[in-house]
Design a protein around this motif. Structure first.
Motif, PDB file in Angstrom:
ATOM      1  N   SER A  51       5.450   8.743  -1.959  1.00  0.00           N
ATOM      2  CA  SER A  51       4.586   8.280  -0.884  1.00  0.00           C
ATOM      3  C   SER A  51       5.398   7.418   0.085  1.00  0.00           C
ATOM      4  O   SER A  51       6.546   7.074  -0.195  1.00  0.00           O
ATOM      5  CB  SER A  51       3.436   7.450  -1.471  1.00  0.00           C
ATOM      6  OG  SER A  51       2.457   7.189  -0.492  1.00  0.00           O
ATOM      7  N   TRP A  68       1.636  -5.586   9.153  1.00  0.00           N
ATOM      8  CA  TRP A  68       2.222  -4.465   8.406  1.00  0.00           C
ATOM      9  C   TRP A  68       3.694  -4.294   8.698  1.00  0.00           C
ATOM     10  O   TRP A  68       4.145  -4.535   9.820  1.00  0.00           O
ATOM     11  CB  TRP A  68       1.506  -3.168   8.777  1.00  0.00           C
ATOM     12  CG  TRP A  68       0.083  -3.114   8.365  1.00  0.00           C
ATOM     13  CD1 TRP A  68      -1.005  -3.437   9.123  1.00  0.00           C
ATOM     14  CD2 TRP A  68      -0.432  -2.710   7.091  1.00  0.00           C
ATOM     15  NE1 TRP A  68      -2.158  -3.263   8.404  1.00  0.00           N
ATOM     16  CE2 TRP A  68      -1.834  -2.814   7.150  1.00  0.00           C
ATOM     17  CE3 TRP A  68       0.161  -2.273   5.907  1.00  0.00           C
ATOM     18  CZ2 TRP A  68      -2.664  -2.494   6.077  1.00  0.00           C
ATOM     19  CZ3 TRP A  68      -0.656  -1.958   4.835  1.00  0.00           C
ATOM     20  CH2 TRP A  68      -2.047  -2.068   4.913  1.00  0.00           C
ATOM     21  N   GLN A 120      -5.709   9.481   0.455  1.00  0.00           N
ATOM     22  CA  GLN A 120      -6.167   8.200   0.981  1.00  0.00           C
ATOM     23  C   GLN A 120      -5.135   7.114   0.704  1.00  0.00           C
ATOM     24  O   GLN A 120      -4.383   7.179  -0.275  1.00  0.00           O
ATOM     25  CB  GLN A 120      -7.508   7.822   0.343  1.00  0.00           C
ATOM     26  CG  GLN A 120      -8.686   8.621   0.858  1.00  0.00           C
ATOM     27  CD  GLN A 120     -10.015   8.002   0.439  1.00  0.00           C
ATOM     28  OE1 GLN A 120     -10.101   7.345  -0.585  1.00  0.00           O
ATOM     29  NE2 GLN A 120     -11.049   8.216   1.247  1.00  0.00           N
ATOM     30  N   ARG A 121      -5.155   6.128   1.584  1.00  0.00           N
ATOM     31  CA  ARG A 121      -4.288   4.983   1.366  1.00  0.00           C
ATOM     32  C   ARG A 121      -4.726   4.246   0.107  1.00  0.00           C
ATOM     33  O   ARG A 121      -5.926   4.088  -0.148  1.00  0.00           O
ATOM     34  CB  ARG A 121      -4.364   4.047   2.573  1.00  0.00           C
ATOM     35  CG  ARG A 121      -3.389   2.903   2.533  1.00  0.00           C
ATOM     36  CD  ARG A 121      -3.473   2.096   3.818  1.00  0.00           C
ATOM     37  NE  ARG A 121      -4.742   1.425   3.964  1.00  0.00           N
ATOM     38  CZ  ARG A 121      -5.084   0.689   5.022  1.00  0.00           C
ATOM     39  NH1 ARG A 121      -4.225   0.581   6.034  1.00  0.00           N
ATOM     40  NH2 ARG A 121      -6.253   0.093   5.089  1.00  0.00           N
ATOM     41  N   GLU A 122      -3.755   3.797  -0.658  1.00  0.00           N
ATOM     42  CA  GLU A 122      -4.036   3.169  -1.944  1.00  0.00           C
ATOM     43  C   GLU A 122      -3.319   1.821  -2.030  1.00  0.00           C
ATOM     44  O   GLU A 122      -2.122   1.727  -1.734  1.00  0.00           O
ATOM     45  CB  GLU A 122      -3.554   4.082  -3.083  1.00  0.00           C
ATOM     46  CG  GLU A 122      -3.704   3.486  -4.470  1.00  0.00           C
ATOM     47  CD  GLU A 122      -3.081   4.352  -5.553  1.00  0.00           C
ATOM     48  OE1 GLU A 122      -3.522   4.266  -6.708  1.00  0.00           O
ATOM     49  OE2 GLU A 122      -2.125   5.100  -5.252  1.00  0.00           O
ATOM     50  N   TYR A 172       0.859  -1.169   0.000  1.00  0.00           N
ATOM     51  CA  TYR A 172       0.000   0.000   0.000  1.00  0.00           C
ATOM     52  C   TYR A 172       0.905   1.232   0.000  1.00  0.00           C
ATOM     53  O   TYR A 172       2.070   1.162   0.363  1.00  0.00           O
ATOM     54  CB  TYR A 172      -0.879   0.048   1.247  1.00  0.00           C
ATOM     55  CG  TYR A 172      -2.158  -0.737   1.164  1.00  0.00           C
ATOM     56  CD1 TYR A 172      -2.182  -2.101   1.430  1.00  0.00           C
ATOM     57  CD2 TYR A 172      -3.361  -0.112   0.838  1.00  0.00           C
ATOM     58  CE1 TYR A 172      -3.361  -2.815   1.362  1.00  0.00           C
ATOM     59  CE2 TYR A 172      -4.551  -0.825   0.788  1.00  0.00           C
ATOM     60  CZ  TYR A 172      -4.537  -2.174   1.048  1.00  0.00           C
ATOM     61  OH  TYR A 172      -5.702  -2.886   0.983  1.00  0.00           O
ATOM     62  N   ARG A 173       0.330   2.351  -0.361  1.00  0.00           N
ATOM     63  CA  ARG A 173       1.029   3.620  -0.214  1.00  0.00           C
ATOM     64  C   ARG A 173       0.066   4.678   0.262  1.00  0.00           C
ATOM     65  O   ARG A 173      -1.139   4.607   0.022  1.00  0.00           O
ATOM     66  CB  ARG A 173       1.686   4.046  -1.530  1.00  0.00           C
ATOM     67  CG  ARG A 173       0.726   4.398  -2.651  1.00  0.00           C
ATOM     68  CD  ARG A 173       1.509   4.677  -3.937  1.00  0.00           C
ATOM     69  NE  ARG A 173       0.628   5.040  -5.047  1.00  0.00           N
ATOM     70  CZ  ARG A 173       1.032   5.222  -6.304  1.00  0.00           C
ATOM     71  NH1 ARG A 173       2.329   5.075  -6.612  1.00  0.00           N
ATOM     72  NH2 ARG A 173       0.173   5.543  -7.242  1.00  0.00           N
ATOM     73  N   GLN A 174       0.628   5.649   0.951  1.00  0.00           N
ATOM     74  CA  GLN A 174      -0.176   6.771   1.430  1.00  0.00           C
ATOM     75  C   GLN A 174       0.672   8.017   1.457  1.00  0.00           C
ATOM     76  O   GLN A 174       1.711   8.067   2.129  1.00  0.00           O
ATOM     77  CB  GLN A 174      -0.760   6.500   2.818  1.00  0.00           C
ATOM     78  CG  GLN A 174      -1.720   7.577   3.277  1.00  0.00           C
ATOM     79  CD  GLN A 174      -2.561   7.147   4.468  1.00  0.00           C
ATOM     80  OE1 GLN A 174      -2.227   6.224   5.190  1.00  0.00           O
ATOM     81  NE2 GLN A 174      -3.687   7.828   4.662  1.00  0.00           N
ATOM     82  N   GLY A 188       7.122   0.686   6.816  1.00  0.00           N
ATOM     83  CA  GLY A 188       7.032   1.634   5.708  1.00  0.00           C
ATOM     84  C   GLY A 188       8.391   2.124   5.247  1.00  0.00           C
ATOM     85  O   GLY A 188       9.351   2.175   6.014  1.00  0.00           O
ATOM     86  N   TYR A 237       5.524   3.757   1.322  1.00  0.00           N
ATOM     87  CA  TYR A 237       5.077   2.443   0.856  1.00  0.00           C
ATOM     88  C   TYR A 237       5.203   1.447   2.002  1.00  0.00           C
ATOM     89  O   TYR A 237       6.267   1.313   2.616  1.00  0.00           O
ATOM     90  CB  TYR A 237       5.923   1.990  -0.336  1.00  0.00           C
ATOM     91  CG  TYR A 237       5.613   2.731  -1.608  1.00  0.00           C
ATOM     92  CD1 TYR A 237       5.967   4.061  -1.763  1.00  0.00           C
ATOM     93  CD2 TYR A 237       4.941   2.091  -2.650  1.00  0.00           C
ATOM     94  CE1 TYR A 237       5.666   4.755  -2.929  1.00  0.00           C
ATOM     95  CE2 TYR A 237       4.639   2.756  -3.821  1.00  0.00           C
ATOM     96  CZ  TYR A 237       5.005   4.092  -3.963  1.00  0.00           C
ATOM     97  OH  TYR A 237       4.699   4.769  -5.115  1.00  0.00           O
ATOM     98  N   ARG A 238       4.103   0.766   2.265  1.00  0.00           N
ATOM     99  CA  ARG A 238       4.089  -0.208   3.358  1.00  0.00           C
ATOM    100  C   ARG A 238       3.736  -1.577   2.817  1.00  0.00           C
ATOM    101  O   ARG A 238       2.810  -1.725   2.015  1.00  0.00           O
ATOM    102  CB  ARG A 238       3.084   0.190   4.438  1.00  0.00           C
ATOM    103  CG  ARG A 238       3.435   1.456   5.175  1.00  0.00           C
ATOM    104  CD  ARG A 238       2.459   1.704   6.296  1.00  0.00           C
ATOM    105  NE  ARG A 238       2.665   0.772   7.417  1.00  0.00           N
ATOM    106  CZ  ARG A 238       1.837   0.674   8.437  1.00  0.00           C
ATOM    107  NH1 ARG A 238       0.743   1.402   8.493  1.00  0.00           N
ATOM    108  NH2 ARG A 238       2.095  -0.162   9.430  1.00  0.00           N
TER     109      ARG A 238
END
Length: 116
Positions: free
Chosen positions: A91, A106, A44-46, A37-39, A109, A93-94
């Protein structure tokens, strides 16, 4: 439980490439799905990309054709190869791992910054 450690982020110019790595503390062959994911600030988180234990992949429309997710079960590692990077890819990235029985885990990041 699963601990995840990401690496590979950094600063790159637009059009450049980076490869993110996510190393798991246990065998990933039995993990149902892993992904990224990235934010970005005020966004919003994507979901960027994910890959199942069977090797099926899924990508956000914004990264299709530029990013590739892969997994190396022998190294307990999932990779995200990012090519043709754009400033809008900037962003945190996680990495995550999902187990049907236990839920989602998780990583901490890693920052990716793309300069124009």
């Amino acid at each position: 439980q699963v601990q995840l450690v990401e690496s590979g982020g950094g600063l790159v110019q637009a059009g450049g490439s980076l490869r993110l790595s996510c190393v798991a503390s246990r065998s990933i062959s039995s993990i149902d799905a892993m992904g990224w994911y990235r934010q970005a600030p005020e966004k919003q988180r994507e979901l960027v990309a994910d890959i199942t234990s069977g090797g099926s992949t899924n990508y956000a429309d914004s990264v299709k054709g530029r990013f590739t997710i892969s997994r190396d079960n022998a190294k307990n590692t999932v990779y995200l190869q990012m090519n043709s990077l754009k400033p809008e890819d900037t962003s945190v990235y996680r990495c995550y791992a999902y187990l049907t029985r236990w839920g989602r885990y998780w990583g901490q990041g890693t920052q990716v910054t793309v300069s124009s």
